[in-house]
Design a protein around this motif. Sequence first.
Motif, PDB file in Angstrom:
ATOM      1  N   ARG A 141     -14.998  -0.515  -4.352  1.00  0.00           N
ATOM      2  CA  ARG A 141     -13.553  -0.572  -4.108  1.00  0.00           C
ATOM      3  C   ARG A 141     -12.818   0.292  -5.120  1.00  0.00           C
ATOM      4  O   ARG A 141     -11.903   1.040  -4.771  1.00  0.00           O
ATOM      5  N   ASP A 142     -13.226   0.228  -6.396  1.00  0.00           N
ATOM      6  CA  ASP A 142     -12.589   1.052  -7.427  1.00  0.00           C
ATOM      7  C   ASP A 142     -12.778   2.532  -7.125  1.00  0.00           C
ATOM      8  O   ASP A 142     -11.849   3.327  -7.279  1.00  0.00           O
TER       9      ASP A 142
ATOM     10  N   ALA B 207     -21.569  -8.443  -6.218  1.00  0.00           N
ATOM     11  CA  ALA B 207     -20.114  -8.439  -6.441  1.00  0.00           C
ATOM     12  C   ALA B 207     -19.699  -7.242  -7.292  1.00  0.00           C
ATOM     13  O   ALA B 207     -18.671  -6.601  -7.023  1.00  0.00           O
ATOM     14  N   ARG B 208     -20.501  -6.924  -8.320  1.00  0.00           N
ATOM     15  CA  ARG B 208     -20.183  -5.749  -9.155  1.00  0.00           C
ATOM     16  C   ARG B 208     -20.211  -4.473  -8.319  1.00  0.00           C
ATOM     17  O   ARG B 208     -19.345  -3.605  -8.462  1.00  0.00           O
TER      18      ARG B 208
ATOM     19  N   PHE C  14     -11.644 -11.921  -2.027  1.00  0.00           N
ATOM     20  CA  PHE C  14     -12.703 -11.564  -2.961  1.00  0.00           C
ATOM     21  C   PHE C  14     -12.121 -10.917  -4.215  1.00  0.00           C
ATOM     22  O   PHE C  14     -12.475 -11.292  -5.337  1.00  0.00           O
ATOM     23  N   MET C  15     -11.241  -9.939  -4.048  1.00  0.00           N
ATOM     24  CA  MET C  15     -10.712  -9.208  -5.201  1.00  0.00           C
ATOM     25  C   MET C  15      -9.773 -10.070  -6.041  1.00  0.00           C
ATOM     26  O   MET C  15      -9.630  -9.829  -7.235  1.00  0.00           O
TER      27      MET C  15
ATOM     28  N   GLN D  84     -10.482   3.488  -4.322  1.00  0.00           N
ATOM     29  CA  GLN D  84      -9.097   3.592  -4.790  1.00  0.00           C
ATOM     30  C   GLN D  84      -8.887   4.877  -5.589  1.00  0.00           C
ATOM     31  O   GLN D  84      -7.883   5.558  -5.422  1.00  0.00           O
TER      32      GLN D  84
ATOM     33  N   ASP E 129     -10.286 -13.110  -6.949  1.00  0.00           N
ATOM     34  CA  ASP E 129     -11.107 -13.841  -7.918  1.00  0.00           C
ATOM     35  C   ASP E 129     -12.582 -13.741  -7.511  1.00  0.00           C
ATOM     36  O   ASP E 129     -13.123 -14.645  -6.863  1.00  0.00           O
ATOM     37  N   PRO E 130     -13.249 -12.637  -7.909  1.00  0.00           N
ATOM     38  CA  PRO E 130     -14.659 -12.463  -7.533  1.00  0.00           C
ATOM     39  C   PRO E 130     -15.555 -13.605  -8.025  1.00  0.00           C
ATOM     40  O   PRO E 130     -16.482 -14.010  -7.320  1.00  0.00           O
TER      41      PRO E 130
ATOM     42  N   GLU F 134     -11.606  -9.042   1.826  1.00  0.00           N
ATOM     43  CA  GLU F 134     -11.401  -8.219   0.626  1.00  0.00           C
ATOM     44  C   GLU F 134     -10.344  -8.792  -0.313  1.00  0.00           C
ATOM     45  O   GLU F 134     -10.550  -8.857  -1.524  1.00  0.00           O
TER      46      GLU F 134
ATOM     47  N   ARG G 124     -19.672  -4.269  -5.105  1.00  0.00           N
ATOM     48  CA  ARG G 124     -18.521  -4.295  -4.207  1.00  0.00           C
ATOM     49  C   ARG G 124     -17.253  -3.888  -4.953  1.00  0.00           C
ATOM     50  O   ARG G 124     -16.451  -3.117  -4.440  1.00  0.00           O
ATOM     51  N   GLN G 125     -17.103  -4.410  -6.175  1.00  0.00           N
ATOM     52  CA  GLN G 125     -15.932  -4.046  -6.968  1.00  0.00           C
ATOM     53  C   GLN G 125     -15.957  -2.562  -7.328  1.00  0.00           C
ATOM     54  O   GLN G 125     -14.933  -1.878  -7.251  1.00  0.00           O
TER      55      GLN G 125
END
Length: 198
Positions: A183-184, A176-177, A32-33, A187, A35-36, A29, A179-180
């Motif tokens: 995560r957002d 990747a989008r 990755f976060m 959070q 630099d995706p 993680e 996954r981001q």
Amino acid sequence: MGGLQNNDLEQFLRERLASAHAALENIDEARFMADPTAAIDHVCAEFALEPLGVPRRGELSESRPGDALVQTADGESHHRPRVVVDIALTGPHFLWNYRPADSPPFHASVHGVISHHLFRAGPLFVLTISGDRLRGDDVDAAITATLTQLTTVADRINTATRRWHIELRANLDASARQRQAGRDSRQEFLEHLRSQHL
């Protein structure tokens, strides 16, 4: 001609795409976060497929003339003139194990008393041409026909892998989008929980 297998190229590419997705998901993680885009670039480079290349007639290694021992139906043996030509290929040689759905058949060819056979040894195809009355024209015709067939198959594989590489990048970008976004969302949810307990 032998040496080419009929395994499904599209199935291989689907499985390779799934493996690329798994490789992206396995990047930790923090990395990755940070630099995706670099993570996607890394996976794309790892799974990219170089194009296959077939040499031109003038680039072939020298043929090795000789004789082949042939056994007739009545059990007698005789020597038959033979030429062996090495065809060194470029690109990932394992791709020759796969055939696009639209590829023409690739069979041994026999024209009268002249025959030729092709087999693969890793990145090398070995073409054997033999015949009782083997002439230079026969050898040239067999080599030209073989190179034409190999080039046709290589072009079709290369077209499929180019399309697949574009699909790979688009799929990894979308993954990747997601996954981001996940995560957002996590959070935001944690921040919401924290704010509720303060």
